[in-house]
Design a protein around this motif. Structure first.
Motif, PDB file in Angstrom:
ATOM      1  N   GLY A 114      57.257  84.669 -17.505  1.00  0.00           N
ATOM      2  CA  GLY A 114      57.037  85.002 -18.927  1.00  0.00           C
ATOM      3  C   GLY A 114      56.229  85.859 -18.187  1.00  0.00           C
ATOM      4  N   GLY A 115      55.563  86.695 -17.491  1.00  0.00           N
ATOM      5  CA  GLY A 115      54.603  87.237 -17.949  1.00  0.00           C
ATOM      6  C   GLY A 115      54.426  88.485 -18.390  1.00  0.00           C
ATOM      7  N   PRO A 116      53.373  89.436 -18.479  1.00  0.00           N
ATOM      8  CA  PRO A 116      53.008  90.127 -19.138  1.00  0.00           C
ATOM      9  C   PRO A 116      53.813  91.470 -18.451  1.00  0.00           C
ATOM     10  CG  PRO A 116      51.296  90.127 -17.452  1.00  0.00           C
ATOM     11  CD  PRO A 116      51.710  89.753 -17.945  1.00  0.00           C
ATOM     12  N   ASP A 117      54.312  92.671 -19.180  1.00  0.00           N
ATOM     13  CA  ASP A 117      55.131  93.926 -18.748  1.00  0.00           C
ATOM     14  C   ASP A 117      54.771  94.301 -17.775  1.00  0.00           C
ATOM     15  OD1 ASP A 117      57.921  95.620 -19.626  1.00  0.00           O
ATOM     16  OD2 ASP A 117      55.829  97.090 -19.008  1.00  0.00           O
ATOM     17  N   TRP A 118      55.268  94.725 -16.610  1.00  0.00           N
ATOM     18  CA  TRP A 118      54.961  95.421 -15.634  1.00  0.00           C
ATOM     19  C   TRP A 118      54.058  96.538 -15.599  1.00  0.00           C
ATOM     20  CZ3 TRP A 118      55.231  94.433 -10.348  1.00  0.00           C
ATOM     21  CH2 TRP A 118      54.578  94.896  -9.746  1.00  0.00           C
ATOM     22  N   SER A 119      54.260  96.956 -17.269  1.00  0.00           N
ATOM     23  CA  SER A 119      53.657  98.846 -17.115  1.00  0.00           C
ATOM     24  C   SER A 119      52.358  98.234 -17.070  1.00  0.00           C
ATOM     25  CB  SER A 119      53.644  99.462 -18.151  1.00  0.00           C
ATOM     26  OG  SER A 119      53.816  98.896 -19.293  1.00  0.00           O
ATOM     27  N   ALA A 120      51.621  96.512 -18.314  1.00  0.00           N
ATOM     28  CA  ALA A 120      50.976  96.679 -18.541  1.00  0.00           C
ATOM     29  C   ALA A 120      49.337  95.775 -17.507  1.00  0.00           C
ATOM     30  CB  ALA A 120      51.019  95.109 -20.319  1.00  0.00           C
ATOM     31  N   LEU A 121      50.164  96.025 -16.463  1.00  0.00           N
ATOM     32  CA  LEU A 121      49.115  95.055 -15.174  1.00  0.00           C
ATOM     33  C   LEU A 121      48.422  96.652 -14.647  1.00  0.00           C
ATOM     34  CD1 LEU A 121      51.820  93.706 -13.317  1.00  0.00           C
ATOM     35  CD2 LEU A 121      49.708  92.429 -15.101  1.00  0.00           C
ATOM     36  N   THR A 122      46.858  95.845 -14.533  1.00  0.00           N
ATOM     37  CA  THR A 122      46.622  97.480 -13.688  1.00  0.00           C
ATOM     38  C   THR A 122      46.897  97.551 -12.519  1.00  0.00           C
ATOM     39  OG1 THR A 122      45.031  95.553 -12.317  1.00  0.00           O
ATOM     40  CG2 THR A 122      44.428  96.037 -14.194  1.00  0.00           C
ATOM     41  N   SER A 123      46.716  98.705 -11.689  1.00  0.00           N
ATOM     42  CA  SER A 123      46.877  99.171 -10.133  1.00  0.00           C
ATOM     43  C   SER A 123      46.967  98.246  -9.752  1.00  0.00           C
ATOM     44  CB  SER A 123      46.367 100.336  -9.830  1.00  0.00           C
ATOM     45  OG  SER A 123      45.423 100.383  -9.569  1.00  0.00           O
ATOM     46  N   ARG A 124      45.596  97.113  -9.148  1.00  0.00           N
ATOM     47  CA  ARG A 124      45.418  96.256  -8.365  1.00  0.00           C
ATOM     48  C   ARG A 124      46.484  95.130  -8.521  1.00  0.00           C
ATOM     49  NH1 ARG A 124      39.806  93.200  -7.285  1.00  0.00           N
ATOM     50  NH2 ARG A 124      40.875  91.934  -5.276  1.00  0.00           N
ATOM     51  N   GLY A 125      46.811  95.198  -9.404  1.00  0.00           N
ATOM     52  CA  GLY A 125      47.462  93.676 -10.020  1.00  0.00           C
ATOM     53  C   GLY A 125      48.894  93.957  -9.260  1.00  0.00           C
ATOM     54  N   ARG A 126      49.689  95.392  -9.847  1.00  0.00           N
ATOM     55  CA  ARG A 126      50.849  95.750  -9.388  1.00  0.00           C
ATOM     56  C   ARG A 126      50.814  95.630  -7.370  1.00  0.00           C
ATOM     57  NH1 ARG A 126      49.957  99.336 -13.329  1.00  0.00           N
ATOM     58  NH2 ARG A 126      49.457 100.640 -12.351  1.00  0.00           N
ATOM     59  N   ARG A 127      50.423  96.194  -7.331  1.00  0.00           N
ATOM     60  CA  ARG A 127      50.262  95.867  -5.579  1.00  0.00           C
ATOM     61  C   ARG A 127      50.039  94.758  -4.976  1.00  0.00           C
ATOM     62  NH1 ARG A 127      46.035  99.339  -5.322  1.00  0.00           N
ATOM     63  NH2 ARG A 127      44.333  98.283  -5.365  1.00  0.00           N
ATOM     64  N   ARG A 128      49.517  94.050  -5.318  1.00  0.00           N
ATOM     65  CA  ARG A 128      49.464  92.721  -5.414  1.00  0.00           C
ATOM     66  C   ARG A 128      50.379  91.835  -5.372  1.00  0.00           C
ATOM     67  NH1 ARG A 128      48.849  87.582  -7.707  1.00  0.00           N
ATOM     68  NH2 ARG A 128      47.780  88.500  -9.570  1.00  0.00           N
ATOM     69  N   LEU A 129      50.998  92.386  -6.004  1.00  0.00           N
ATOM     70  CA  LEU A 129      52.249  91.233  -6.613  1.00  0.00           C
ATOM     71  C   LEU A 129      54.016  92.188  -5.790  1.00  0.00           C
ATOM     72  CD1 LEU A 129      52.455  90.517 -10.437  1.00  0.00           C
ATOM     73  CD2 LEU A 129      51.957  89.629  -8.566  1.00  0.00           C
ATOM     74  N   ARG A 130      53.460  93.296  -5.652  1.00  0.00           N
ATOM     75  CA  ARG A 130      54.262  94.056  -4.941  1.00  0.00           C
ATOM     76  C   ARG A 130      54.176  93.494  -3.186  1.00  0.00           C
ATOM     77  NH1 ARG A 130      55.262  98.669  -1.319  1.00  0.00           N
ATOM     78  NH2 ARG A 130      56.865  99.504  -1.702  1.00  0.00           N
ATOM     79  N   ASP A 131      53.553  93.295  -3.286  1.00  0.00           N
ATOM     80  CA  ASP A 131      53.004  93.089  -1.120  1.00  0.00           C
ATOM     81  C   ASP A 131      53.284  91.845  -1.093  1.00  0.00           C
ATOM     82  OD1 ASP A 131      51.463  93.957   0.791  1.00  0.00           O
ATOM     83  OD2 ASP A 131      50.632  92.231   0.754  1.00  0.00           O
ATOM     84  N   CYS A 132      53.265  90.352  -2.433  1.00  0.00           N
ATOM     85  CA  CYS A 132      53.690  89.395  -2.426  1.00  0.00           C
ATOM     86  C   CYS A 132      55.539  90.063  -1.895  1.00  0.00           C
ATOM     87  CB  CYS A 132      53.326  88.378  -3.219  1.00  0.00           C
ATOM     88  SG  CYS A 132      53.577  86.912  -3.416  1.00  0.00           S
ATOM     89  N   ALA A 133      55.848  90.304  -2.510  1.00  0.00           N
ATOM     90  CA  ALA A 133      57.893  90.672  -3.075  1.00  0.00           C
ATOM     91  C   ALA A 133      57.873  90.927  -1.546  1.00  0.00           C
ATOM     92  CB  ALA A 133      57.955  91.619  -3.549  1.00  0.00           C
ATOM     93  N   LYS A 134      56.915  92.110  -1.158  1.00  0.00           N
ATOM     94  CA  LYS A 134      57.682  92.673   0.364  1.00  0.00           C
ATOM     95  C   LYS A 134      57.058  91.871   1.105  1.00  0.00           C
ATOM     96  CE  LYS A 134      56.228  97.121   2.725  1.00  0.00           C
ATOM     97  NZ  LYS A 134      57.870  97.833   2.553  1.00  0.00           N
ATOM     98  N   ARG A 135      56.303  90.666   1.519  1.00  0.00           N
ATOM     99  CA  ARG A 135      56.342  89.827   2.316  1.00  0.00           C
ATOM    100  C   ARG A 135      57.245  88.923   2.570  1.00  0.00           C
ATOM    101  NH1 ARG A 135      51.870  87.769   0.349  1.00  0.00           N
ATOM    102  NH2 ARG A 135      50.707  88.820   1.397  1.00  0.00           N
ATOM    103  N   TRP A 136      57.778  87.980   2.158  1.00  0.00           N
ATOM    104  CA  TRP A 136      59.068  87.450   1.846  1.00  0.00           C
ATOM    105  C   TRP A 136      60.382  87.940   1.927  1.00  0.00           C
ATOM    106  CZ3 TRP A 136      63.208  87.190  -1.752  1.00  0.00           C
ATOM    107  CH2 TRP A 136      63.020  87.491  -3.102  1.00  0.00           C
TER     108      TRP A 136
END
Length: 221
Positions: free
Chosen positions: A162-184
């Motif tokens: 239920g978070g915001p749209d991906w495009s609404a995130l800052t580049s830092r926020g997108r990078r953090r979530l992407r890195d978390c996904a990459k880890r698992w």
């Protein structure tokens, strides 16, 4: 992480830390190491001819070197003075990033006792089965060979929460979530892979060929 230098390896060699190293496995990052260790264990358990990279790493026969997005051309000869065989595995990514990697692989392959390959797919995560994502996180994320899988997964999980749209995130926020996904993706998800699913995602046996090449280079030194 601090950049590793050839001098670091020479110092380790003098102190005896790398006296058993037969092969340096050069990869782009730590997540690639996590993927390779896990997928090799799965394939080794199915076919003992496939080397178990975790065992080779623990015994000191191979040494993983993540170059962390460094200049790929810089690493084509940087380790030559050590006199140790090398295997370079580089993500294909997408143009124009692909071209530098292709040139780097070409240069490494001109050196005796060294091999370099590019993944046929964009990156390691593209070899996972979408069924694994459903099993691990309960998400349906179709993807192709050249999609940015960590970003697609991160975006799907964000929407699911239920978070915001991906495009609404800052580049830092997108990078953090992407890195978390990459880890698992490169740990938990890989561990759930089966030989059957891998055969569906990699029918040409590309991953097996990388591992067999690593085994051959290790055995011949």
């Amino acid at each position: 992480m601090p950049e590793t230098t050839t001098a670091d390896f020479r110092d380790s060699h003098r102190s005896g830390h790398v006296r058993t190293v037969r092969l340096i496995v050069v990869v782009e990052g730590g997540y690639d190491i996590q993927f390779l260790k896990r997928i090799s264990r799965i394939l080794h358990n199915h076919d003992s001819q496939v080397p178990d990279l975790r065992t080779l790493d623990q015994s000191g026969e191979i040494l993983f070197l993540p170059i962390a997005g460094s200049n790929f051309l810089h690493w084509t000869h940087r380790l030559a003075g050590l006199g140790i065989a090398e295997f370079h595995l580089l993500d294909r990514e997408i143009p124009p990033l692909t071209e530098e990697r292709e040139r780097a692989a070409e240069l490494v392959n001109q050196r005796p006792g060294c091999r370099a390959v590019l993944t046929n797919k964009r990156a390691m995560e593209n070899y996972l089965s979408p069924q694994v994502l459903q099993e691990v996180r309960g998400i349906d994320v179709p993807f192709g060979d050249h999609d940015d899988v960590p970003q697609l997964v991160a975006s799907c999980l964000l929407k699911q929460a239920g978070g915001p749209d991906w495009s609404a995130l800052t580049s830092r926020g997108r990078r953090r979530l992407r890195d978390c996904a990459k880890r698992w993706l490169n740990t938990t998800a890989v561990e759930r892979m089966t030989v059957k699913w891998l055969g569906e995602r990699d029918p040409a046996g590309e991953i097996r060929s990388w591992l067999m090449t690593i085994g051959d280079l290790t055995a011949t030194r």
